[in-house]
Design an enzyme around this catalytic site. Structure first.
Site, PDB file in Angstrom:
ATOM      1  N   GLY A  17       7.889  95.668  17.634  1.00 36.92           N
ATOM      2  CA  GLY A  17       8.314  94.781  16.563  1.00 36.92           C
ATOM      3  C   GLY A  17       9.036  93.568  17.133  1.00 36.92           C
ATOM      4  O   GLY A  17       9.478  93.566  18.284  1.00 36.92           O
ATOM      5  N   CYS A  18       9.135  92.529  16.314  1.00 34.66           N
ATOM      6  CA  CYS A  18       9.738  91.285  16.786  1.00 34.66           C
ATOM      7  C   CYS A  18      11.235  91.457  17.024  1.00 34.66           C
ATOM      8  O   CYS A  18      11.758  91.075  18.078  1.00 34.66           O
ATOM      9  CB  CYS A  18       9.462  90.156  15.802  1.00 34.66           C
ATOM     10  SG  CYS A  18       9.810  90.539  14.076  1.00 34.66           S
ATOM     11  N   TYR A  19      11.953  92.033  16.055  1.00 34.54           N
ATOM     12  CA  TYR A  19      13.387  92.244  16.250  1.00 34.54           C
ATOM     13  C   TYR A  19      13.647  93.134  17.465  1.00 34.54           C
ATOM     14  O   TYR A  19      14.488  92.806  18.310  1.00 34.54           O
ATOM     15  CB  TYR A  19      14.018  92.870  14.999  1.00 34.54           C
ATOM     16  CG  TYR A  19      14.118  91.964  13.793  1.00 34.54           C
ATOM     17  CD1 TYR A  19      14.823  90.765  13.846  1.00 34.54           C
ATOM     18  CD2 TYR A  19      13.556  92.330  12.576  1.00 34.54           C
ATOM     19  CE1 TYR A  19      14.938  89.943  12.722  1.00 34.54           C
ATOM     20  CE2 TYR A  19      13.676  91.513  11.446  1.00 34.54           C
ATOM     21  CZ  TYR A  19      14.374  90.332  11.522  1.00 34.54           C
ATOM     22  OH  TYR A  19      14.492  89.539  10.404  1.00 34.54           O
ATOM     23  N   THR A  23      11.906  93.616  20.141  1.00 35.39           N
ATOM     24  CA  THR A  23      11.638  92.925  21.404  1.00 35.39           C
ATOM     25  C   THR A  23      12.829  92.072  21.826  1.00 35.39           C
ATOM     26  O   THR A  23      13.269  92.096  22.977  1.00 35.39           O
ATOM     27  CB  THR A  23      10.376  92.038  21.267  1.00 35.39           C
ATOM     28  OG1 THR A  23       9.246  92.890  21.037  1.00 35.39           O
ATOM     29  CG2 THR A  23      10.134  91.204  22.518  1.00 35.39           C
ATOM     30  N   SER A  24      13.362  91.303  20.860  1.00 30.32           N
ATOM     31  CA  SER A  24      14.475  90.406  21.199  1.00 30.32           C
ATOM     32  C   SER A  24      15.723  91.178  21.615  1.00 30.32           C
ATOM     33  O   SER A  24      16.512  90.710  22.427  1.00 30.32           O
ATOM     34  CB  SER A  24      14.801  89.491  20.008  1.00 30.32           C
ATOM     35  OG  SER A  24      15.431  90.230  18.980  1.00 30.32           O
TER      36      SER A  24
END
Lengths: 348, 348, 348, 348
Positions: C150-152, C154-155
C-alpha cells in the site's frame, strides 16, 4: 424586532441551497421555515453540510411535507425540469424565486430545443419575470415568479445590456469567452468533476453551443428591440471552487472609443451597491468578488481598431445564483436591495 | 555508446532551465556539461531544485566560468535583454537555442516598441531562425541561432499557420483568448504570484496589448505573404502550474465549413509525433499534455454562421519552452525529432 | 532489439492502471499485450484517458477475453476482493504483481477483520511475497505472486524497517501521521472527492483505525522477530493529486541520538537508486518526488528528549503503487531495478 | 444608532489587517478611523486589496500620522519585533489587541531564545494578557494590552487546556501534528510561497523546533500549575489559502476512555458560540470553518491502548488571528462576544 418573511428552500441540499442558507441566516427580514430536498430528507442540514452546524436550522423534509400555509416566499433550487412541475403546484399566494433555468426562456420552442423536452408549465412561463436585478427591478418588484438568471448570463448581460441600449456597439460578432469555477456544475458525483480530474486542468465544454446562449440572446434581442442578436459563447472550467470571469469581445460603432463604453457603464451603475466599474486599466479578477454579491467590470481598448474588450467577474454562487436570488427577494418584498447581502469578499 | 553532444544551459536556475535538465537527463545524445546561472552560482542544482537530487549534475557556475571550448550547443534561458548580450559574445562554433524573446522579432523597431529598449545584437537578430519546429524545421536544421517561440504563440500558431496557408480563413478578426498556468511567469518572488493570490482566482492581464502579439502577428503576416495580420489576444492566468489552453475565434471564407479546417489540420499534422488533432467533438484540455511535448488541437463549428472555434493545448514548460527547445536541438543535430521527448503526460 | 516480456494490465481504467501504462510505455523490456477492465471494455484507452492518446495501445477488453497463453506477467489493479478471485484462476505460468490489498496480509483472520469478508484464495495468500522492493527483493525475485504494498505502508516502512532492525528505536509509541493526495482514493465518482469538496480542505479519516495499519504492523512485527508491534496511524487528505508525506514520531532507545538513526538509513540505502536520505536539516516535500519512483527521507531530533521525527515522501501512484510494481517486475524478471523507471520528478 | 468604538488598524496591508477590515466592516460597534501601514502609506485600501473596493474606508496613512486622540482601540498587525516598539509608545488610554508574537511570552529569556533578540518593552510584557478568549476572558475583560494568540496554539490549546485541567491526560508525550494553509506565512513575496512551489506539495518546516511551541508550552505549563510541560510540534504547509487542522496525540491517565475526554470538552464548550465539539465519529475538516470564527473539535479512541487522538480545526485568519482579535475586542469593551462575528463558513 423586525418582521421576518417566512421562507422555504426547495432543493436545499445542493450548493445553491446551502449558499442561500449562508446568506439568509444573516438576513434580518427572512426566516427559514422549511428546508426541503429529495435524497436528504430526514437529515439535519449539518449532516449534509457540516459548515452550517453552528446554525439553528429546521430538519430537511421531503417536498410534500412543506407546510405551504406558513410560507410566503420560496427559493426553488431544484434541477431543470423538476422545477417547473413543482412550481406549477404551489399555492398562488406564495412568491417564488426559481434558480433553475425552467422559467428563463419565454419562447417554448427555444426552451424545448435547448432543454430537450417540452415545457410543462407554459402558463407560468408567461408570467415569469427574468430576475436580472439591476436591469429588470421594476418588473421583479411585482412578480409572483422570478426566474433567477444563470451565472454565465449574469456576468455577460450586466455589461452588455447598457452598452446595447446605448447604440454604441455592433449587434453582431459579440464573443463571450467565460471561465468558471467548478461549483457551477453542482454537487452531483461525476467522475469528470473529481478533484484529480479538475486540478491542474483547464477545459472547454459545449464549444459552439451551450444552453446559456438562449438566455443571453433572448435578453440581448429584447434589448435590441427585437433585432435577433446572436452571440458566440465558450464556457471553460478552471480549477477553483467559485467565480466566473467573462472576457467579452465587441465591435464598436465607427467613431466610438472604448472609454465611452466605460463611461456608459459607470453612469449606468454609479448608484448600484453591487455592480462596480473598475478604475481605468484595472482588470478585475474573481478573487475580488469571492463570497460577495458583486459584479466587477472594466472595459479595455483593443489594439485592433474599433474593437473593445470587457472583463466582468462574479461569484457564480452569489451574484450568479443565491445572492441575486436574495437580492430579488428584497426587491419583491420591498426591503433595501442590499439587506443581508453586505458580505465582504473573502480574500485570500 | 551513442555519441553525446556536450551542451550548456545558461540560466539554469529558472523553471525552463530545470525543465531542460529533466528532459535532457533522459536524452541519449546530449550531455549536460555546464549549468550556469547568476544568483545561484556555486550551488549544487539539488539545493535550488531538490526534485533533481537523484541526478548526477555539474555544479552551477557563473556565466564567465563556462568552458566554451567543450560545448557544442547552448540552451539560453536568460531573461529578455540579458540574453542578447551574452549570445553576442559566444564562440561562432557553438549552436544556440535561445528561449528568451530576444531573437524572435525580426524588425528592430517592433522589438524596441514591445520590449522597451533598442536591440543590442542586431546582426545576430537577422541570423536567427524562429523555432516553431513543425513549421520551420527546414530552416532550423541549418541555423546557428534558433529563437525558441513563446508559449502563447506556440499554442496559437500551430493551428493558425496551416489554416492561413489554406486560404480558408479570414485574415482579420482573429481572436485568441488564452489561459495559462502560473509557471509562465517564472520563479521570481512576486507578491502577485504567491499561492494565496493565485489560488481560487482567474485574472486577465495586459488586456489589449501583450508582447506576444508581436510574435504571433509577425508569423501570421509572413504566412499571409506580407499582408499585415492583426490579432486580438488576451492572456489569462488560472490557478495551475502548467498548461496553456488557447481558444481561438475565426471567421471562415464564405462557403467553408469548420470540418474542412479540421481536415486541413489533420492532413498537415498526420505524421507529426507531437501535434495531434482530436477526434470530432473532443475538446482537448491541459491535463492531457501535462509534462509532455504535445500540442492537442480541435476545431468546432460555431453557432454563429461562418465562424469556427479552435481549442489548442500545450504544456507551457514543454512544447511552450524547454520541450520545443530540445526538439529544435534534435533538428539542428540531425537526431530523430522525438529523441528524449517520449515522456507520457502525467495524469492525474 | 531487446526481448520484451508480454504483459497484461487488469483494471486498466483506474488511476494505477493508467500510471502503469505511462511507466511501461517507456520500458524497453515490457510490452503491453492486453488491457482489461470491466466497465470500459470495448473502448480505446484514449477515450478513458485522453492523455494516453499519442501511444499505440491495445483496445480495452473484458477480463475473460485476455489471451493468457500470450502473457508472461500480469499487473492486477482490480479492487480489493475482486482481485483474489481473478488471481486464483490465472494460469500457473503467469507471474503476478497484485496492486490490491488482497495478498498483503498473511493472517486470514486479520484480513477478514480489516476487509470485512473471508479470504477466498487462502492457498495463494501463503504463496504471496510482500513486495516492498528494497527490503524483500530476494524473495520477490523468485515469487510467482507479489503483493505490491500500500502507499501509506511504503512511505512508513522504508524508514522504519531498518531502524527497527538496528535496535535503536522503541517498539512502542510509534505514531505515523500521513498526508495524502486524493488519487489514493481512485477514480470512482464520490461526492466527497469532488473538486469543490477537496479544494481548500484538509481532512482526517479513519482516525484511530485505517486498514493500512494491518500491513504496517505485520511488517514491523516480523522485523521485530515476532514481538507484536502496534502503531498509531492517522491518514489525512490534502488538496493535491499525488504525493504522500508521512511524519513519523519515534522514541529512541536511551542514549541514542537522532543523527545515528539518520546514519543507519544512509548506510542502508546508499546504493539504492530510489530511496534517498536528505542532507541534514532538509525536510523533503512531495513535489520533490512527483511522478518519480523515489522515496525521500530525513530524520530530525525532537526537542522532547529521546524522541526523533522522520519525514518520508513518495508519489502515491509511483513508489506507492505502479512504480514499485514495475520495480518488482524488474526484480522478478532479472532486469536492472531501475529499468523504465528513470523518470525525473515533474516540478513545478 | 449604536455607539461605535473608534479603532485603528496598524499594519493594515497584511492579510490579518485586511481580514480585520472584512470583519469590522460589519461590526455594529466598531468604526475604522485609521488604517496605517509602512510601505503602502498614501494608497487607498482598494489599491492594495481590490476585494475591499466596495467599502468606504479611510486612506492608508503612515504610522506617525495616526491621530491617537481619536482612537480608543488599536489592532496591531505589525511584524514581530516592530510591534513592541510601536506599542510601547502608544497613549495609555488606548486599548491594544496585538496580533504579533511580541507580548505572548511572559518570560523574557524564553522570548529572546525563540525570537532572536532581547525584548524591548519588558514593562508592557508583564501587563499583557494572553488572549485565548474562551479560556482567559475574565482577564481579557480588563486588560489594556491583549496578546492575541498564534494560529497553531489556538487550534491546539482550545482542546488541550480543559483536558489538562481535568487531570485525565498525561502531561508528557503530547504530539501536535499541524497542517496549515499558506496565508499563515503572510503576504511577503517569498519564492518558497509562490503558487507553483506550494501547489501539489505538502511540506514540513521547523521540524523539531517551531517558535509556537513556546506559547503552547507556556500555557500548558501554567494550566498544569507550574509543572513544566513539553510538547512535540510539527507544522506543515498544505496547498490551500486558509485553515489549520491539528492532529493531537495524547496518552490518557490509566482507566480513562476517549469518550470521557470528549464529554469534558462538550461540557466545557456547551455554551460557547464559536467552539463546537463534533458528534461522535465525525472528524471536522478545515472547509467547515473557512471564513468563520469557529473551532471545531473531536476526540477519537486510538487502537493503541490508553491513547486518544484529537482533531481540531480553525481558519487561521479568523479564529487563528483577526476573528479572535475582534472577539477579544468585544470582551474588552463589553459587547456580546459574537458581535460582528456571525459570518457563516464559506463552503464550497
Amino acid at each position: 424586532m423586525a418582521k421576518r418573511i417566512p421562507v422555504a428552500i426547495l432543493g436545499a441540499s445542493g450548493y445553491t441551497g446551502a449558499e442561500l442558507v449562508r446568506l439568509l441566516s444573516n438576513h434580518p427580514h427572512a426566516e427559514i421555515i422549511s428546508l426541503a430536498a429529495e435524497t436528504n430528507a430526514g437529515k439535519e442540514m449539518a449532516e449534509v453540510y457540516p459548515h452550517l452546524r453552528a446554525l439553528d436550522l429546521p430538519r430537511i423534509v421531503a417536498l410534500p411535507e412543506v407546510k405551504w400555509n406558513e410560507i410566503q416566499a420560496v427559493f426553488c433550487c431544484l434541477p431543470h425540469g423538476a422545477s417547473q412541475e413543482i412550481i406549477a403546484q404551489l399555492p398562488r399566494n406564495v412568491r417564488i424565486i426559481d434558480l433553475s433555468a425552467d422559467f428563463r426562456i419565454y419562447d417554448s420552442a427555444t426552451y424545448e430545443k435547448w432543454y430537450g423536452h417540452p415545457h410543462m408549465a407554459l402558463g407560468l412561463q408567461k408570467e415569469a419575470v427574468y430576475g436580472l436585478s439591476e436591469i429588470y427591478r421594476a418588473a421583479i418588484k411585482n412578480a409572483r415568479l422570478v426566474a433567477n438568471p444563470g451565472c454565465y448570463p449574469t456576468s455577460a448581460l450586466l455589461p452588455l445590456v447598457p452598452l446595447m441600449n446605448s447604440g454604441k456597439i455592433s449587434l453582431d460578432g459579440i464573443i463571450i469567452d467565460a471561465k468558471s469555477g467548478v461549483t457551477g456544475a453542482g454537487r452531483k458525483a461525476l467522475q469528470e468533476n473529481l478533484f484529480a480530474e479538475i486540478n491542474e486542468d483547464v477545459r472547454a465544454y459545449s464549444v459552439g453551443g451551450h444552453r446559456h446562449v438562449a438566455e443571453i440572446e433572448q435578453t440581448l434581442s429584447a434589448t435590441a428591440l427585437g433585432t435577433k442578436v446572436m452571440v458566440t459563447f465558450t464556457p471553460q472550467v478552471v480549477p477553483m471552487n467559485r467565480g466566473i470571469l467573462s472576457t467579452i469581445y465587441l465591435k464598436m460603432v465607427p467613431g466610438v472609443a472604448a472609454t465611452e463604453l466605460r463611461e456608459i457603464l459607470e453612469l449606468q451603475y454609479e448608484n448600484e451597491p453591487f455592480v462596480k466599474i473598475m478604475p481605468p486599466g484595472h482588470a478585475p479578477s474573481t478573487r475580488e468578488v469571492r463570497g460577495a454579491n458583486h459584479c466587477f467590470i472594466n472595459v479595455f481598448e483593443d489594439r485592433a481598431p474599433g474593437r473593445a474588450i470587457i472583463v466582468s467577474v462574479i461569484d457564480n454562487l452569489v451574484k450568479g445564483a443565491s445572492g441575486q436570488a436574495v437580492q430579488n427577494f428584497n426587491i419583491m418584498f420591498g426591503f433595501p436591495e442590499d439587506t443581508g447581502l453586505n458580505q465582504v469578499a473573502v480574500f485570500p
